[in-house]
Enzyme design. Sequence first.
Site, PDB file in Angstrom:
ATOM      1  N   HIS A 162      40.272  37.485  48.767  1.00 13.93           N
ATOM      2  CA  HIS A 162      39.143  36.741  47.783  1.00 13.93           C
ATOM      3  C   HIS A 162      38.229  37.897  47.625  1.00 13.93           C
ATOM      4  CE1 HIS A 162      40.933  33.003  48.713  1.00 13.93           C
ATOM      5  NE2 HIS A 162      40.946  33.163  50.040  1.00 13.93           N
ATOM      6  N   HIS A 185      41.808  26.227  48.017  1.00 11.66           N
ATOM      7  CA  HIS A 185      41.344  25.236  48.740  1.00 11.66           C
ATOM      8  C   HIS A 185      42.086  23.952  48.625  1.00 11.66           C
ATOM      9  CE1 HIS A 185      38.351  28.594  48.994  1.00 11.66           C
ATOM     10  NE2 HIS A 185      38.342  28.544  47.553  1.00 11.66           N
ATOM     11  N   ASP A 187      53.349  26.113  50.787  1.00 13.66           N
ATOM     12  CA  ASP A 187      54.736  25.822  51.114  1.00 13.66           C
ATOM     13  C   ASP A 187      55.418  26.913  50.564  1.00 13.66           C
ATOM     14  OD1 ASP A 187      54.915  22.234  51.066  1.00 13.66           O
ATOM     15  OD2 ASP A 187      54.107  23.844  52.533  1.00 13.66           O
ATOM     16  N   TYR A 226      31.683  37.935  41.195  1.00 16.70           N
ATOM     17  CA  TYR A 226      32.793  38.583  41.205  1.00 16.70           C
ATOM     18  C   TYR A 226      32.981  39.935  40.866  1.00 16.70           C
ATOM     19  CZ  TYR A 226      34.431  33.835  42.031  1.00 16.70           C
ATOM     20  OH  TYR A 226      34.881  32.550  42.469  1.00 16.70           O
ATOM     21  N   ASN A 231      45.535  36.669  45.462  1.00 21.46           N
ATOM     22  CA  ASN A 231      44.094  35.858  45.589  1.00 21.46           C
ATOM     23  C   ASN A 231      44.732  34.426  44.782  1.00 21.46           C
ATOM     24  OD1 ASN A 231      41.746  34.817  44.742  1.00 21.46           O
ATOM     25  ND2 ASN A 231      40.925  36.761  44.107  1.00 21.46           N
TER      26      ASN A 231
HETATM   27  O1  LIG Z   1      36.451  35.295  45.930  1.00 19.21           O
HETATM   28  C1  LIG Z   1      37.660  35.092  45.080  1.00 19.21           C
HETATM   29  O2  LIG Z   1      38.181  35.964  44.784  1.00 19.21           O
HETATM   30  C2  LIG Z   1      38.116  33.669  44.897  1.00 19.21           C
HETATM   31  C3  LIG Z   1      38.281  33.073  43.479  1.00 19.21           C
HETATM   32  C4  LIG Z   1      38.096  32.101  43.187  1.00 19.21           C
HETATM   33  O3  LIG Z   1      38.430  31.866  41.736  1.00 19.21           O
HETATM   34  C5  LIG Z   1      37.480  30.921  43.828  1.00 19.21           C
HETATM   35  O4  LIG Z   1      38.220  29.601  43.261  1.00 19.21           O
HETATM   36  C6  LIG Z   1      37.802  31.321  45.067  1.00 19.21           C
HETATM   37  O5  LIG Z   1      36.962  30.288  46.028  1.00 19.21           O
HETATM   38  C7  LIG Z   1      37.167  32.579  45.642  1.00 19.21           C
END
Ligand SMILES: O=C(O)[C@@H]1C=C(O)[C@@H](O)[C@H](O)C1
Length: 145
Positions: free
Chosen positions: A103, A83, A90, A26, A77
């Site tokens: 994401h 998922h 909704d 990230y 996000n």
């Molecule tokens: O890539 C991201 O910002 C997403 C961020 C999350 O916390 C994950 O649970 C997702 O699967 C992806």
Amino acid sequence: MSTPGPILVLNGPNLNMLGTRQPEVYGSATLDDVVQLCRQTAARYGREIDAFQSNSEGALIDRIHRARGIESGIVINPGGLTHTSVALRDALVIPELPIVEVHISNVHAREEFRHHSYISPIATAVVAGMGIQGYAAAIEFLIHR
Ligand SMILES: O=C(O)[C@@H]1C=C(O)[C@@H](O)[C@H](O)C1
């Protein structure tokens, strides 16, 4: 012509840990960095953002409900709720509000369970894998659409 309302930037569970949580996935930017980037991007066009982050599904849903009649679009996000959450999906079905799903990582290059999103089918646009620049791209899209 009046300026459209602010864009709501929503971040879901664990995104408060950006910069600390799996930086190899990230990146090193913090949530504050993300919000500042969004604010600066919008300000270039005389626009504003509202930002909200919660680790709680219900709090995110309550904030989405409050967007009606106030914000002009939503950048979200959803974190892991992407998922799993029919309820969040909704809540986001709001005909007058465009939704951009963001994401930071390319979820399609990760574990299988991250390849499905409950949100994407009802989103106006989806951004994945651009790092935090994906938020700026989402803001630009909503401003220029
Ligand atoms: O890539 C991201 O910002 C997403 C961020 C999350 O916390 C994950 O649970 C997702 O699967 C992806």
